[in-house]
Each structure stands twice: as C-alpha cells, then as structure tokens.
Design a protein around this motif. Sequence first.
Motif, PDB file in Angstrom:
ATOM      1  N   ILE A   1      -7.434  -1.961  -4.696  1.00 20.24           N
ATOM      2  CA  ILE A   1      -6.566  -0.679  -4.492  1.00 20.24           C
ATOM      3  C   ILE A   1      -7.097   0.343  -5.529  1.00 20.24           C
ATOM      4  O   ILE A   1      -6.798  -0.086  -6.758  1.00 20.24           O
ATOM      5  N   THR A   2      -7.327   1.444  -5.314  1.00 15.74           N
ATOM      6  CA  THR A   2      -7.715   2.374  -6.464  1.00 15.74           C
ATOM      7  C   THR A   2      -6.644   3.499  -6.638  1.00 15.74           C
ATOM      8  O   THR A   2      -5.927   3.678  -5.701  1.00 15.74           O
ATOM      9  N   LYS A   3      -6.488   4.119  -8.000  1.00 18.28           N
ATOM     10  CA  LYS A   3      -5.542   5.109  -8.032  1.00 18.28           C
ATOM     11  C   LYS A   3      -6.142   6.367  -7.316  1.00 18.28           C
ATOM     12  O   LYS A   3      -7.155   6.660  -7.524  1.00 18.28           O
ATOM     13  N   THR A   4      -5.424   7.241  -6.689  1.00 16.65           N
ATOM     14  CA  THR A   4      -5.961   8.522  -5.966  1.00 16.65           C
ATOM     15  C   THR A   4      -5.561   9.915  -6.985  1.00 16.65           C
ATOM     16  O   THR A   4      -4.507   9.567  -7.558  1.00 16.65           O
ATOM     17  N   ASN A   5      -6.142  10.450  -7.003  1.00 16.16           N
ATOM     18  CA  ASN A   5      -5.935  11.603  -7.668  1.00 16.16           C
ATOM     19  C   ASN A   5      -4.562  12.592  -7.042  1.00 16.16           C
ATOM     20  O   ASN A   5      -4.601  13.013  -6.041  1.00 16.16           O
ATOM     21  N   GLN A   6      -3.749  12.647  -7.987  1.00 20.62           N
ATOM     22  CA  GLN A   6      -2.461  13.362  -7.561  1.00 20.62           C
ATOM     23  C   GLN A   6      -2.061  14.577  -8.080  1.00 20.62           C
ATOM     24  O   GLN A   6      -2.732  14.648  -9.244  1.00 20.62           O
TER      25      GLN A   6
ATOM     26  N   GLN B   1       0.947  -1.193   0.059  1.00 21.33           N
ATOM     27  CA  GLN B   1      -0.014  -0.064   0.074  1.00 21.33           C
ATOM     28  C   GLN B   1       0.908   1.288   0.069  1.00 21.33           C
ATOM     29  O   GLN B   1       0.296   2.223  -0.722  1.00 21.33           O
TER      30      GLN B   1
ATOM     31  N   ASP C   1      -6.592   2.163 -13.533  1.00 24.49           N
ATOM     32  CA  ASP C   1      -7.223   2.810 -12.255  1.00 24.49           C
ATOM     33  C   ASP C   1      -7.341   1.940 -11.034  1.00 24.49           C
ATOM     34  O   ASP C   1      -7.503   2.538  -9.950  1.00 24.49           O
ATOM     35  N   VAL C   2      -7.313   0.593 -11.151  1.00 24.26           N
ATOM     36  CA  VAL C   2      -7.423  -0.077  -9.946  1.00 24.26           C
ATOM     37  C   VAL C   2      -6.801  -1.522 -10.089  1.00 24.26           C
ATOM     38  O   VAL C   2      -6.277  -1.713 -11.310  1.00 24.26           O
TER      39      VAL C   2
ATOM     40  N   THR D   1       2.049   1.899  -3.729  1.00 24.80           N
ATOM     41  CA  THR D   1       1.032   1.903  -4.647  1.00 24.80           C
ATOM     42  C   THR D   1       1.450   2.460  -6.151  1.00 24.80           C
ATOM     43  O   THR D   1       1.052   1.959  -7.310  1.00 24.80           O
ATOM     44  N   ASN D   2       2.163   3.732  -6.064  1.00 22.04           N
ATOM     45  CA  ASN D   2       2.789   4.200  -7.304  1.00 22.04           C
ATOM     46  C   ASN D   2       3.317   3.246  -8.051  1.00 22.04           C
ATOM     47  O   ASN D   2       3.373   3.525  -9.549  1.00 22.04           O
TER      48      ASN D   2
END
Length: 65
Positions: free
Chosen positions: A60-65, A14, A28-29, A17-18
């Motif tokens: 695990i989902t991609k967060t907006n960065q 976790q 995206d997931v 994740t990147n």
Amino acid sequence: MAKRNKGTPVLKAQKETNTVFVPHPVVDVYYLTSDGSPFYLESAAQDYAQELNNKTIQKITKTNQ
C-alpha cells in the motif's frame, strides 16, 4: 449452509489507509497481510504471513492528497 463473506480485512484496511499513515507521516509505503495487519517492513509482513492460511501481502503506497 455456508456463511457469506461480508468483506475481507484487506478491503476494510484499504478504506482506512490514512489511519496507518497519519501517526507516521514520513512513511510512504506499508505492507498489508491477508488478515489486515499492517507492517512497515516487507520482511516483517512476510514473517507474519507464514503463520496465516492466506499468505498474500499487499503493498500500500501513500497517495498524494
């Protein structure tokens, strides 16, 4: 004397994740099994998890960065 658990593979993955999303920016997931193995398809993660003692899968989902 029992060994101390110094962190599960899930927690380590976790934090990184990147590293899963970088090679595949369109994704995206992904799904993470209890041993820390990432899968882009939920069905593949479920198939793999059947062989593990702990069969949990985490989305695990991609967060907006």
